[in-house]
Design an enzyme around this catalytic site. Structure first.
Site, PDB file in Angstrom:
ATOM      1  NE  ARG A  93     -23.658  69.007 -38.704  1.00 27.74           N
ATOM      2  CZ  ARG A  93     -23.451  69.691 -37.597  1.00 27.74           C
ATOM      3  NH1 ARG A  93     -24.367  70.568 -37.178  1.00 27.74           N
ATOM      4  NH2 ARG A  93     -22.363  69.523 -36.884  1.00 27.74           N
ATOM      5  CB  THR A 114     -24.673  75.313 -29.473  1.00 26.87           C
ATOM      6  OG1 THR A 114     -23.956  75.083 -28.255  1.00 26.87           O
ATOM      7  CG2 THR A 114     -24.322  74.216 -30.454  1.00 26.87           C
ATOM      8  N   GLY A 143     -26.691  67.535 -36.233  1.00 26.41           N
ATOM      9  CA  GLY A 143     -25.512  67.541 -35.386  1.00 26.41           C
ATOM     10  C   GLY A 143     -25.747  66.913 -34.032  1.00 26.41           C
ATOM     11  CG  ASP A 144     -23.114  68.195 -30.892  1.00 23.95           C
ATOM     12  OD1 ASP A 144     -23.232  68.982 -31.846  1.00 23.95           O
ATOM     13  OD2 ASP A 144     -22.625  68.530 -29.801  1.00 23.95           O
TER      14      ASP A 144
END
Length: 350
Positions: A244, A216, A246-247
């Site tokens: 999807r 990122t 993600g975090d």
């Protein structure tokens, strides 16, 4: 151990500092870059891009601006640079599409927006396909509790609200880069051509160091009022499944910012007399394999087969940049206005 003790232990033995300072720390992703497979020109490009992002954020802080605006300025700069896995340089999912994610979180509400309640800590956004600068959308939604009375939104409905708030939308072709497209196709064992869109004429000048990235970009800023803001943005994992999440947009997983009071009346009085802060605050932005980072951190992440890194900043100006891999694009700029950057794990900031 009480929760406050855990937070104090996280800070460790910190040096005291005067109020009114400002700092910005950034990362551009961590993981698979290699010094041996890179050229001096490539390394110079990355360091120049990191320095540019730092200077843009510093300009905001130097003028007394908010931490969130400095962090967004830095992240938006990296979103516009095809070297990083966010915005223009984002990776493709298994269907050959870009699905972007971003987030923002503050240790306390910005003084420039007194209408923001203290309970509104941040905002996460995911599954974006038309927002040129996702970080700017996260900021706009955070500052619009009436239009977006939630902590997370996704997809077209989110983009529609953003457009009403003045956020720029672009065609999906804007995010295309040949390098990321070819990685996507190679990863699936498919032919790299024909290309779905023509590449930019100067694209050969921006060849990423990292291959099949999972990282990122992010920034953590401290402003003169003691507010800390963490902003993170990503294209996710190469060849991730459609949909999807993600975090990066998940509060408490890929990012965090918080403030809490110092212990004891005597301690607070003594800090006040010395001109030191009477509260503790910290901001964190992570990068790496988000499918594992939500459970493990840095070294423990490696044990589970993941790679990544973290940038962290507290309200005394202490900085941490741990990683468990060969490198993390990173940098810091303080009040003197001198950007210091590094790429590989054994690099010194310079």
């Amino acid at each position: 151990m009480h929760m406050t003790d855990e937070k104090q232990a996280l800070l460790g033995n910190l040096r005291p500092s005067k109020t009114g300072q400002y700092v910005l720390v950034i990362h551009g992703g961590a993981g698979t870059m290699s010094r041996e497979r890179s050229t001096p020109e490539q390394r110079a490009q990355y360091k120049a891009a990191l320095s540019s992002a730092l200077k843009l954020g510093h300009a905001v802080l130097q003028d007394g601006g908010e931490a969130m605006d400095a962090a967004v300025a830095a992240v938006a700069s990296m979103e516009d640079c095809p070297l990083f896995n966010s915005g223009k340089g984002a990776v493709f999912n298994v269907a050959g599409k870009n699905e972007l994610e971003t987030s923002i979180m503050l240790s306390k509400p910005p003084e420039s927006h007194p209408n923001i309640p203290t309970s509104r800590r941040g905002f996460g956004v995911t599954l974006l396909s038309h927002v040129r600068n996702p970080s700017k959308l996260a900021r706009a939604l955070y500052l619009a509790p009436t239009a977006a009375p939630h902590t997370m939104l996704s997809g077209k409905a989110c983009e529609d609200i953003g457009e009403q708030l003045g956020i720029e939308l672009v065609d999906q072709s804007y995010f295309f880069t040949q390098a990321r497209w070819r990685e996507h196709r190679r990863g699936l064992g498919l032919p790299e051509e024909p290309l779905p869109y023509p590449g930019d004429q100067d694209e050969t000048l921006h060849v990423p160091l990292d291959q099949l990235p999972t990282g990122t970009v992010g920034a953590v800023a401290l402003d003169v009022r003691g507010c800390i803001a963490a902003v993170t943005s990503t294209g996710g994992r190469t060849n991730k499944l459609e949909g999807r999440i993600g975090d990066t947009p998940s509060m408490g997983a890929g990012f965090w910012a918080e403030e809490w009071p110092a212990h004891g009346h005597l301690r607070r009085a003594w800090d006040h007399l010395r001109g030191h802060r009477s509260s503790n605050a910290v901001g964190v932005s992570g990068t790496g394999d988000g499918d594992k980072a939500s459970k493990y951190c840095v070294e423990e992440l490696r044990k589970d087969g993941g790679i990544g890194g973290v940038i962290a900043l507290d309200n005394r100006g202490n900085i941490a940049m741990p990683m468990n891999c060969s490198g993390m694009y990173r940098g810091v700029i303080k009040e003197d206005g001198t950007p210091k950057t590094a790429i590989f794990d054994d690099d010194e900031l310079s």
